[in-house]
Design a protein around this motif. Structure first.
Motif, PDB file in Angstrom:
ATOM      1  N   LEU A 156      55.987 -83.538 -55.452  1.00  0.00           N
ATOM      2  CA  LEU A 156      55.843 -83.153 -54.041  1.00  0.00           C
ATOM      3  C   LEU A 156      54.404 -82.747 -53.748  1.00  0.00           C
ATOM      4  CD1 LEU A 156      59.066 -80.949 -53.601  1.00  0.00           C
ATOM      5  CD2 LEU A 156      58.684 -83.236 -52.637  1.00  0.00           C
ATOM      6  N   GLU A 162      61.616 -76.305 -51.295  1.00  0.00           N
ATOM      7  CA  GLU A 162      62.632 -77.149 -51.926  1.00  0.00           C
ATOM      8  C   GLU A 162      64.020 -76.658 -51.501  1.00  0.00           C
ATOM      9  OE1 GLU A 162      60.638 -78.075 -56.254  1.00  0.00           O
ATOM     10  OE2 GLU A 162      61.152 -76.021 -55.763  1.00  0.00           O
ATOM     11  N   ASN A 198      61.509 -72.498 -53.801  1.00  0.00           N
ATOM     12  CA  ASN A 198      62.792 -72.697 -53.152  1.00  0.00           C
ATOM     13  C   ASN A 198      62.722 -72.144 -51.726  1.00  0.00           C
ATOM     14  OD1 ASN A 198      65.746 -71.835 -52.450  1.00  0.00           O
ATOM     15  ND2 ASN A 198      65.866 -73.320 -54.126  1.00  0.00           N
ATOM     16  N   CYS A 212      61.314 -87.951 -53.975  1.00  0.00           N
ATOM     17  CA  CYS A 212      60.313 -87.039 -53.399  1.00  0.00           C
ATOM     18  C   CYS A 212      59.592 -87.705 -52.228  1.00  0.00           C
ATOM     19  CB  CYS A 212      59.319 -86.593 -54.464  1.00  0.00           C
ATOM     20  SG  CYS A 212      60.078 -85.537 -55.703  1.00  0.00           S
ATOM     21  N   GLU A 221      66.719 -82.686 -47.077  1.00  0.00           N
ATOM     22  CA  GLU A 221      67.536 -82.115 -48.147  1.00  0.00           C
ATOM     23  C   GLU A 221      68.278 -83.188 -48.946  1.00  0.00           C
ATOM     24  OE1 GLU A 221      70.041 -78.898 -46.929  1.00  0.00           O
ATOM     25  OE2 GLU A 221      71.131 -78.889 -48.835  1.00  0.00           O
ATOM     26  N   ILE A 234      54.855 -74.385 -54.269  1.00  0.00           N
ATOM     27  CA  ILE A 234      56.118 -75.135 -54.202  1.00  0.00           C
ATOM     28  C   ILE A 234      57.206 -74.184 -54.673  1.00  0.00           C
ATOM     29  CG2 ILE A 234      57.345 -77.237 -54.856  1.00  0.00           C
ATOM     30  CD1 ILE A 234      53.845 -77.213 -55.842  1.00  0.00           C
ATOM     31  N   ARG A 268      65.068 -78.757 -58.659  1.00  0.00           N
ATOM     32  CA  ARG A 268      65.215 -79.992 -59.422  1.00  0.00           C
ATOM     33  C   ARG A 268      64.228 -80.027 -60.584  1.00  0.00           C
ATOM     34  NH1 ARG A 268      69.386 -80.149 -57.663  1.00  0.00           N
ATOM     35  NH2 ARG A 268      70.512 -81.746 -56.521  1.00  0.00           N
ATOM     36  N   ALA A 312      58.844 -81.075 -58.482  1.00  0.00           N
ATOM     37  CA  ALA A 312      58.001 -80.078 -57.795  1.00  0.00           C
ATOM     38  C   ALA A 312      56.544 -80.542 -57.779  1.00  0.00           C
ATOM     39  CB  ALA A 312      58.132 -78.714 -58.476  1.00  0.00           C
ATOM     40  N   PHE A 362      65.899 -85.190 -51.165  1.00  0.00           N
ATOM     41  CA  PHE A 362      65.365 -84.462 -52.317  1.00  0.00           C
ATOM     42  C   PHE A 362      66.431 -84.274 -53.388  1.00  0.00           C
ATOM     43  CE2 PHE A 362      64.010 -80.617 -54.654  1.00  0.00           C
ATOM     44  CZ  PHE A 362      62.852 -81.142 -55.190  1.00  0.00           C
ATOM     45  N   LYS A 363      67.658 -84.049 -52.954  1.00  0.00           N
ATOM     46  CA  LYS A 363      68.735 -83.815 -53.932  1.00  0.00           C
ATOM     47  C   LYS A 363      69.051 -85.054 -54.763  1.00  0.00           C
ATOM     48  CE  LYS A 363      71.154 -79.847 -52.025  1.00  0.00           C
ATOM     49  NZ  LYS A 363      72.228 -79.414 -51.110  1.00  0.00           N
TER      50      LYS A 363
END
Ligand code: GDD
Ligand code: MG
Length: 342
Positions: A88, A76, A52, A211, A229, A50, A80, A85, A232-233
């Motif tokens: 997910l 990701e 970025n 997630c 995106e 996992i 976050r 993480a 997730f944000k």
């Protein structure tokens, strides 16, 4: 988990290539070492990474170069922290009706003795199968304020967790050290995916919802697993330690004495690296005369030092760090200044 930025290891560690992608201790990178230390552990699927999304090619290439195959690389769109993480990974793992144990590892740790590490993981399996959230506890060496502390109860192998305190202040950390029954949280965990998800639902449902939605439109692209995106944000930015480990009553600790270090700073890297007779770690093109207990590293130019003690010198193509070895925690102050200038 490969999402940290390793700011205290500036100028080697940078946003586009943080410490887990660097060969800091030997000739292989820390994420390659993380994959390598799994060899010989039984009943293990290929690792799920996992990270970025901007690091996707670094991960794919560094795995390929050593002949490791990830089972997937979850990308990701923004950092976050570790609670999402791990969520997910857990949601991905249960999606076909499976419920595997997850061995959660940081991509940037050093573990010197693989055999002892494997034994601890095998011991942890029993507690994890029984529904525990297992953390691996390290005997503390100093009142570090950057770690989580575990108050361990009775138990031969897996021990009850009486309290879990993330990043206490200095005085509290010292009192834990004096008390003697506290361990450092290594930041590595073993638990059933569903058990983590249940605890997250209890304590941080916003993380779980975000997630879940981010993965709903999961679309694989080679090994890469992309997320929504916007969804997730929406997740709170929170670590697994604050979100779950401090609150759960299902935590269990297995002690680990395998030469663990999270190599957070240049001095901890000095601690775990091989040294010459004068206690110096010299990497790259380095010359010394009457130098002791220092960390000296060069990538682009010859570095020479004379008559200094307990110094850190890190030379790269565009920046040079000179720091007292006992002040390297403050390298992050330089990184903050750099960020302000940008
Ligand atoms: N994928 C992903 N996404 N990984 C992340 C993210 C993220 O947003 N944030 C951090 N990570 C990864 C880091 O790369 C590292 O491998 C691991 O998760 C732990 O994150 P750190 O940011 O290094 O945590 P820490 O050092 O402040 O604290 C944790 O580790 C200590 C031991 O090193 C805690 O678990 C402490 O309790 C523990 O003592
Ligand atoms: Mg860390």
């Amino acid at each position: 988990m490969s999402g940290g930025s390793g700011t205290r290891l500036w100028p080697a560690s940078r946003g586009h290539c943080p410490k887990q992608f660097l060969p800091l201790v030997n000739e292989t990178t820390m994420i390659q070492d993380t994959a390598a230390r799994l060899a010989g552990l039984g009943s293990l699927a290929e690792p799920l990474v996992i990270c970025n999304e901007s690091h996707r090619f670094l991960v794919a290439e560094q795995f390929r170069a050593e002949g490791y195959k990830p089972s997937g690389i979850i990308l990701e769109p923004a950092g976050r922290n570790t609670a999402p993480a791990v969520a997910l990974a857990a949601l991905h793992a249960v999606k076909d009706g499976n419920d595997p144990l997850l061995l959660v590892l940081a991509a940037d740790h050093v573990i010197q003795d693989h055999e002892i590490f494997h034994r601890a993981v095998d011991q942890a399996r029993l507690a994890a199968v029984a529904g525990g959230l297992v953390t691996f506890g390290i005997v503390p060496a100093h009142p570090e304020t950057g770690y989580g502390y575990i108050k361990a109860g009775e138990g031969e192998v897996s021990r009850e967790v009486k309290a879990f305190v993330e990043k206490p202040d200095r005085a509290t950390a010292q009192s834990y050290l004096d008390a003697g029954c506290y361990f450092w949280n290594s930041g590595m965990f073993l638990f059933r995916a569903s058990v983590y998800l249940e605890e997250l639902q209890k304590f941080q449902p916003e993380v779980l919802n975000a997630c879940r939605q981010a993965l709903a439109s999961e679309h694989p692209d080679l090994d890469f697993i992309r997320l929504d995106e916007e969804a997730f944000k929406q997740s709170p930015d929170i670590s697994i330690d604050y979100a779950v480990m401090e609150k759960t009553d299902r935590a269990v600790m297995v002690p680990l004495d395998a030469g663990w270090s999270d190599v957070g700073s240049w001095s901890s890297l000095w601690d775990v690296s091989p040294k010459d007779a004068a206690g110096n770690v010299c990497r790259g093109d380095v010359l010394t005369h009457e130098v002791s207990d220092s960390y000296l590293s060069s990538t682009d130019r010859l570095v020479a030092a004379v008559g200094v003690d307990s110094l850190v010198v890190v030379e790269t193509a565009d920046a040079l760090l000179v720091a007292a070895k006992d002040r390297v925690q403050d390298v992050k102050a330089i990184v903050s200044q750099l960020k302000q200038q940008q």
